[in-house]
Design a protein around this motif. Structure first.
Motif, PDB file in Angstrom:
ATOM      1  N   ARG A  88     -65.823  -4.078 -22.005  1.00  0.00           N
ATOM      2  CA  ARG A  88     -64.872  -3.268 -22.764  1.00  0.00           C
ATOM      3  C   ARG A  88     -65.580  -2.100 -23.455  1.00  0.00           C
ATOM      4  O   ARG A  88     -65.023  -1.004 -23.563  1.00  0.00           O
ATOM      5  N   THR A 122     -64.444  -1.065 -30.557  1.00  0.00           N
ATOM      6  CA  THR A 122     -64.487  -2.161 -29.575  1.00  0.00           C
ATOM      7  C   THR A 122     -65.217  -3.369 -30.152  1.00  0.00           C
ATOM      8  O   THR A 122     -64.772  -4.512 -29.987  1.00  0.00           O
ATOM      9  N   GLN A 126     -63.463  -7.053 -30.633  1.00  0.00           N
ATOM     10  CA  GLN A 126     -63.997  -8.237 -29.955  1.00  0.00           C
ATOM     11  C   GLN A 126     -64.560  -9.248 -30.954  1.00  0.00           C
ATOM     12  O   GLN A 126     -64.476 -10.462 -30.718  1.00  0.00           O
ATOM     13  N   GLN A 189     -67.584  -2.951 -13.871  1.00  0.00           N
ATOM     14  CA  GLN A 189     -66.889  -3.991 -14.627  1.00  0.00           C
ATOM     15  C   GLN A 189     -66.476  -5.148 -13.719  1.00  0.00           C
ATOM     16  O   GLN A 189     -66.571  -6.317 -14.112  1.00  0.00           O
TER      17      GLN A 189
END
Length: 273
Positions: A88, A122, A126, A189
């Protein structure tokens, strides 16, 4: 209102920059939803969905217990939390801004502020997601015991830092290959879905297959994090120092590409898009 503010010393300049990063990070968090709380809940829901999918996959395969002597859900979440934090952050930093975009031409806003805000927002999302999920699991399902919390936290932060470094490389490539760079980011990713090694234990990987995963710094961090989480597990095939050196090299490469891009990029590059 038309007078430009001037910073009189280094302390004021630092305060201005930190304030810009804070407000931009809040803006990034609220961009997912108008209500900040719902935005955080959406991040938590996405992480829970990931955990549920992998737990269901394990059950379908027939694995009902942790390969490491310890809590199965903690083993599962340890890999997912580091994986999601890394990928992310890569996506957020790589799309944080355009080096030649109009927004970065308005002082005191600059590319460093936008990159830092994307990375920190981010990390915040998270971290809150991991804390909430682990807290609810600890209280409602099964008490969690972590062998060495500072080491596990360090691996989580290293995974995030690695996402910043990789994202910087893709960010610098975007103006040069605007159609291909987003595909490369997505490919990185997706490859980490398997190459990160979150679905298995590194000590059990046959040596003939180890090179398929050992190149990936995230593979080393996830395995090392499990070594800090579980008292009965000692990583033998991974080393977090490798991840640190790779990330530092990617950071230098990303900064070099971005500085070169800002020097040569022209607005006409994106005129036809």
């Amino acid at each position: 209102m038309f007078t430009q503010r001037q910073n009189r010393n280094l302390l004021e300049a630092t305060g201005t920059t930190l304030s810009l990063i804070y407000h931009q990070a809040v803006y990034n968090l609220r961009s997912t939803h108008q209500n900040a709380i719902i935005g955080i809940l959406l991040i938590i829901a996405q992480t829970l969905l990931f955990v549920s999918i992998f737990m269901l996959l394990y059950l379908l395969v027939g694995i009902r217990g942790s390969p490491i002597r310890g809590d199965f859900m903690l083993y599962l979440m340890s890999g997912i939390f580091l994986f999601m934090s890394h990928v992310r952050t890569v996506g957020a930093v790589s799309s944080s801004h355009s080096p030649g975009g109009g927004l970065v031409k308005h002082a005191p806003l600059n590319p460093a502020v936008l990159i830092a805000a994307s990375a920190l927002s981010t990390l915040y999302g998270q971290s809150i997601s991991a804390i909430v999920i682990l807290g609810v699991y600890h209280i409602a399902v099964n008490p969690i015991s972590i062998y060495f919390f500072p080491g596990a936290l360090a691996m989580f932060l290293l995974a995030w830092f690695g996402g910043v470094c990789v994202g910087l490389v893709f960010l610098g490539l975007r103006p040069w290959i605007p159609k291909i760079a987003p595909l490369l980011t997505m490919a990185y990713q997706r490859v980490n879905m398997i190459a990160s090694g979150k679905m298995f234990v590194a000590n059990t990987v046959p040596n003939i297959m180890l090179p398929w995963f050992a190149w990936n710094p995230l593979f080393h961090l996830i395995d090392q994090a499990r070594g800090f989480l579980f008292v009965n597990y000692t990583p033998q095939k991974t080393d977090y120092h490798y991840a640190i050196w790779v990330f530092i090299g990617l950071l230098m490469l990303g900064l070099l590409i971005n500085f070169t891009t800002r020097k040569y990029e022209s607005v006409s590059w994106t005129a036809a898009q």
